[in-house]
Scaffold this motif. Structure first.
Motif, mmCIF file in Angstrom:
data_model
loop_
_atom_site.group_PDB
_atom_site.id
_atom_site.type_symbol
_atom_site.label_atom_id
_atom_site.label_comp_id
_atom_site.label_asym_id
_atom_site.label_seq_id
_atom_site.Cartn_x
_atom_site.Cartn_y
_atom_site.Cartn_z
ATOM 1 N N CYS A 3 -21.459 30.815 1.633
ATOM 2 C CA CYS A 3 -21.398 29.540 0.892
ATOM 3 C C CYS A 3 -22.786 28.908 1.012
ATOM 4 O O CYS A 3 -23.155 28.405 2.056
ATOM 5 N N GLY A 6 -23.085 23.988 -1.029
ATOM 6 C CA GLY A 6 -22.111 22.912 -1.019
ATOM 7 C C GLY A 6 -22.743 21.619 -1.501
ATOM 8 O O GLY A 6 -23.547 21.599 -2.442
ATOM 9 N N HIS A 39 -20.471 31.780 -2.794
ATOM 10 C CA HIS A 39 -19.831 30.579 -3.328
ATOM 11 C C HIS A 39 -20.918 29.519 -3.428
ATOM 12 O O HIS A 39 -21.615 29.243 -2.439
ATOM 13 N N HIS A 41 -22.508 25.687 -5.399
ATOM 14 C CA HIS A 41 -22.308 24.435 -6.123
ATOM 15 C C HIS A 41 -23.526 24.225 -7.013
ATOM 16 O O HIS A 41 -24.646 24.090 -6.511
ATOM 17 N N THR A 75 -17.330 26.070 -7.485
ATOM 18 C CA THR A 75 -16.405 25.093 -6.931
ATOM 19 C C THR A 75 -15.719 24.291 -8.039
ATOM 20 O O THR A 75 -16.248 24.177 -9.155
ATOM 21 N N HIS A 176 -12.435 29.896 7.149
ATOM 22 C CA HIS A 176 -13.740 29.288 7.429
ATOM 23 C C HIS A 176 -13.544 27.909 8.038
ATOM 24 O O HIS A 176 -12.507 27.269 7.862
ATOM 25 N N ARG A 197 -15.990 33.217 5.827
ATOM 26 C CA ARG A 197 -17.024 32.600 5.004
ATOM 27 C C ARG A 197 -17.962 31.832 5.908
ATOM 28 O O ARG A 197 -17.526 31.190 6.869
ATOM 29 N N GLU A 201 -23.245 25.386 3.534
ATOM 30 C CA GLU A 201 -22.216 24.418 3.172
ATOM 31 C C GLU A 201 -21.344 24.070 4.368
ATOM 32 O O GLU A 201 -20.959 22.913 4.546
ATOM 33 N N ASP A 202 -21.047 25.070 5.203
ATOM 34 C CA ASP A 202 -20.103 24.886 6.302
ATOM 35 C C ASP A 202 -20.749 24.529 7.630
ATOM 36 O O ASP A 202 -20.193 23.764 8.416
#
Length: 231
Positions: A3, A6, A39, A41, A75, A176, A197, A201-202
């Motif tokens: 990711c 985000g 993934h 954004h 997303t 995740h 994941r 982002e995370d």
């Protein structure tokens, strides 16, 4: 899965990829590090998150051109637009459909977004943040139509396990976390045989607490969690 950005800003980390070219370059790097998909954004000219067709189509095109065969997910977060009808319309307006979209089931109108994506021929990964979400998925008509269930928690592994037990049988799971709990969640997922994941982002930090220099470094750390598992 990686990711890549985000809703993060450059004030949080200087290497957050924002433009189509930056996201494409990061996609190449994380694929080399072991990611099976990305993934992302999309951002508008001001750097704000957007589901607008021009921005989303540009990102998908750029990543597909740079890393052929790497699945790209977008997303549908309500953080971008709280109006579920607007988000559903945005999905239908894309001219370069992604390989999948992420839909948080608890978002207002989540089920409608899933239907819009399905009608557009876009596979859906559905985000589950509680056992109640997983139960709702099990009762829904699309329970076995989603490509995977995202077990996404802000706590630790026990919270993820509690959700996982309610996911319908036969639905692939990807776990995740966010922030400090990320690596605990990922380690538990790997031990139980689920996909994971990771990315800016995370989480911004590696398992040892150091700030990661790149998304690729985070992916390498996640891949390392699986070393020796099952041997």
């Amino acid at each position: 899965m990686a990711c890549l950005n985000g809703g993060r800003t450059r004030s949080e980390h200087g290497a957050i990829p924002l433009s189509p070219a930056e996201l494409a370059a990061d996609a190449v790097a994380v694929r080399r590090a072991g990611a099976f998909a990305v993934h992302v954004h999309a951002r508008d000219a001001r750097g704000a998150q957007t589901m607008a067709a021009a921005a989303c189509d540009a990102v998908v095109d750029a990543i597909h051109a740079a890393s052929r065969g790497l699945p790209v997910g977008l997303t549908t977060s309500s953080a971008i637009d709280p109006d579920p009808f607007a988000r559903a319309a945005a999905v239908r307006a894309w001219r370069r459909p992604p390989d999948f979209v992420a839909v948080t089931l608890s978002d207002l109108g989540g089920a409608g977004i899933i239907r819009a994506a399905s009608h557009a021929g876009i596979p859906v990964e559905v985000g589950l943040a509680s056992p109640d979400d997983a139960d709702e998925l099990a009762r829904s008509p699309f329970a076995h139509q989603v490509v995977r269930a995202l077990v996404e928690v802000r706590g630790g592994a026990d919270e993820a396990r509690a959700i996982s037990r309610h996911v319908p049988d036969g639905v692939p799971q990807l776990w995740h976390g966010y922030g400090a709990g990320t690596w605990d969640v990922l380690a538990a997922a790997v031990a139980e045989g689920h996909a994971v994941r990771v990315g800016f982002e995370d989480v911004l930090e590696l398992p040892d607490g150091r700030v990661a220099q790149s998304n690729a470094e985070l992916v390498e750390a996640a891949v390392g969690l699986g070393a020796g598992v099952g041997e």
